[in-house]
Design an enzyme around this catalytic site. Structure first.
Site, mmCIF file in Angstrom:
data_model
loop_
_atom_site.group_PDB
_atom_site.id
_atom_site.type_symbol
_atom_site.label_atom_id
_atom_site.label_comp_id
_atom_site.label_asym_id
_atom_site.label_seq_id
_atom_site.Cartn_x
_atom_site.Cartn_y
_atom_site.Cartn_z
ATOM 1 N NE ARG A 19 -10.736 -9.763 -2.017
ATOM 2 C CZ ARG A 19 -11.259 -9.012 -3.108
ATOM 3 N NH1 ARG A 19 -11.420 -9.455 -4.256
ATOM 4 N NH2 ARG A 19 -11.054 -7.594 -2.695
ATOM 5 C CE LYS A 46 -4.018 -1.875 2.822
ATOM 6 N NZ LYS A 46 -4.939 -1.720 1.683
#
Ligand code: BES
Ligand code: ZN
Ligand code: ZN
Length: 482
Positions: free
Chosen positions: A337, A262
């Site tokens: 996920r 990020k």
């Protein structure tokens, strides 16, 4: 957790005013005649010049002793409750100004929910995370007495418990990775379980390897600290449900994005909040067990940090999750996920009545609706969704339901594996939900809390930092099932 954060203020009930509190708060309907108010006449004159609208959000400190008058506009009850919470946040500022440590709330509105909501708003606004401050600037408010005769001690007990649970979740979210690794999170869960009586089983890395939890294990590859898989269970003898409710919470104790790093500053700096889903279900378990709810509830929290260490999983890897499905990893930052896939598949063995997962899953959910609520989707029937929305409206932890059409599933088809872990630029929170659907075979709801889990600016009674979103919602939802 050895937390030196300010304790939640203690709420206690009394059927009559002891007249001992530093300040009296009186809640009124804004239709109350000004003439009847217990204040000086010049103050009444001042109030008369205000229009009804401004009166509804007007708190007033009287010259006649320490009295704070609060006017609540007549409206639908949930709106009034939220207004009471927000007015409480504003009132807390006043109370602090005068260094009042104890308040007594009396209610002239004829709705006990308003007394409770006002007290709740005060307590929520009073939260501080001071563990790492060398000078501890504690909030001054220490106790609230509700003198509303309609309020029962069981209402107060439930409120105290859910406030403690909310604080516990906030503390966990606010803890940085330097303290709260996955292993430490498990220790916290064990401590909480002992305190309130739910059972805790922690699976270590070897156990996860045996079970084939390729999602958690792959995300953990770049980390120096091991992952954990936390199983909490509350199964009282008088449980009303034959099949358990299962809660699942994302427990990424820090999300750097992994090799798909990020950018920082901005998107990485608040990523200690990436276990807020886990914190929400831990907090809910605390409240469920503490109030001895006659419900069988299980909570699962897969936990690890997501780092770009030398063994880190890489974009292009193909991994196998707990139910045997293969996943092409195209972005290591879509890690939530993967760990949830393992947990949702693990949940199948319980043959659950319902599974609800909470996760700070996608920036797309936050981009779509901001901090005002969570995004909800899933396969549970309308009745379940309605019940949950009902609870959400009552505690003002709202959710917007997103479409869950089959076509979105097309976007995560992979050339080399069963599915891939990214779905492209459109409908990002829905394609994440569609990914999770591959691991469920029971009624299920997915709640993406990326927006409301952690605030960078205070918002009424929701301070800066972790909000504990989900705890009050789940407590209300389950309370209605008892
Ligand atoms: N933890 C983030 C999502 C997030 C964003 C939580 C903002 C809280 C606030 C999640 O793991 C993530 O990075 N998701 C990616 C997915 C993408 C790579 C498909 C995202 O949303 O950008
Ligand atoms: Zn991520
Ligand atoms: Zn994440």
């Amino acid at each position: 957790m050895k937390s030196t954060a300010a304790k939640n203020i203690h709420l206690s009930i009394s059927t009559h005013s002891k007249g001992k509190a530093d300040c009296q708060v009186i809640l009124y309907s804004n239709n109350t005649s000004i003439a009847s108010l217990p204040i000086e006449s010049w103050e009444k004159d001042k109030l008369k010049t205000k229009d009804k609208e401004s009166l509804s959000t007007y708190s007033h400190r009287s010259q006649k002793g320490n009295i704070l008058l609060v006017f609540i506009k007549d409206d639908e009850i949930n709106k009034q409750k939220e207004s009471a919470r927000r007015m409480a946040a504003a009132a807390l500022g006043e109370l602090k100004k005068f260094e009042y440590r104890t308040v007594e709330i009396s209610n002239q509105t004829n709705k006990k929910e308003i007394s409770l909501a006002f007290a709740e708003g005060l307590a929520l606004s009073n939260y501080q995370f001071l563990k790492y401050k060398t000078k501890k600037d504690y909030s001054l408010l220490q106790s609230i007495v509700i003198t509303d005769k309609a309020v029962q001690s069981k209402d107060i007990d439930a409120l105290n418990t859910v406030l403690e649970a909310n604080k516990l979740a906030k503390d966990l979210v606010n803890e940085p990775l330097s303290y709260l690794t996955a292993v430490q999170l498990s220790k916290e869960i064990e401590k909480i379980g002992k305190e309130v009586g739910f059972s805790v089983k922690v699976l270590n890395k070897a156990a996860m390897q045996k079970l084939g939890m390729g999602g958690v294990l792959s995300v953990n590859l770049g980390s120096k600290t091991p992952p954990t898989f936390n199983i909490m269970e509350w199964k009282p003898k008088n449980a009303k449900n034959k099949k358990p409710y299962v809660l699942v919470g994302k427990g990424i104790v820090y999300d750097t994005g992994g090799l798909s790093l990020k950018p920082t500053p901005n998107s990485m700096d608040k990523m200690k909040c990436d276990m807020a889903g886990g914190a929400a279900v831990i907090g809910a378990m605390y409240a469920i067990a503490k109030t001895k709810m006659p419900l069988h509830v299980v909570a699962l929290v897969p936990a690890t940090d997501n780092r770009p260490g030398e063994d880190a999983y890489v974009p292009g890897d193909v991994i196998t999750l707990h139910n045997g499905k293969t996943v092409e990893v195209l972005n290591t930052d879509a890690e939530g996920r993967l760990i949830l896939g393992d947990a949702l598949s693990y949940a199948q063995q319980y043959k659950p009545e319902l599974v609800i997962d909470f996760a700070t899953l996608t920036g797309a959910a936050a981009a779509a609706i901001g901090i005002q609520g969570a995004v909800m989707m899933g396969t549970a029937d309308t009745k379940v969704k309605t019940d949950l929305q009902h609870a959400a409206a009552s505690v003002h932890e709202r959710m917007a339901e997103f479409p869950f059409w089959e076509e979105y599933g097309e976007l995560i088809k992979s050339d080399v594996a069963d599915i891939k872990n990214v779905g492209g630029p459109e409908a990002g929170s829905i394609t994440a939900g569609k990914f999770l659907e591959h691991f469920v075979n029971y009624p299920w709801l997915h709640i993406d809390i990326a927006g409301p889990a952690f605030l960078t600016a205070p918002d009424h009674y929701r301070g800066k930092g972790g909000t504990g979103y989900g705890v009050r919602l789940l407590f209300e939802f389950f309370k209605n099932k008892c």
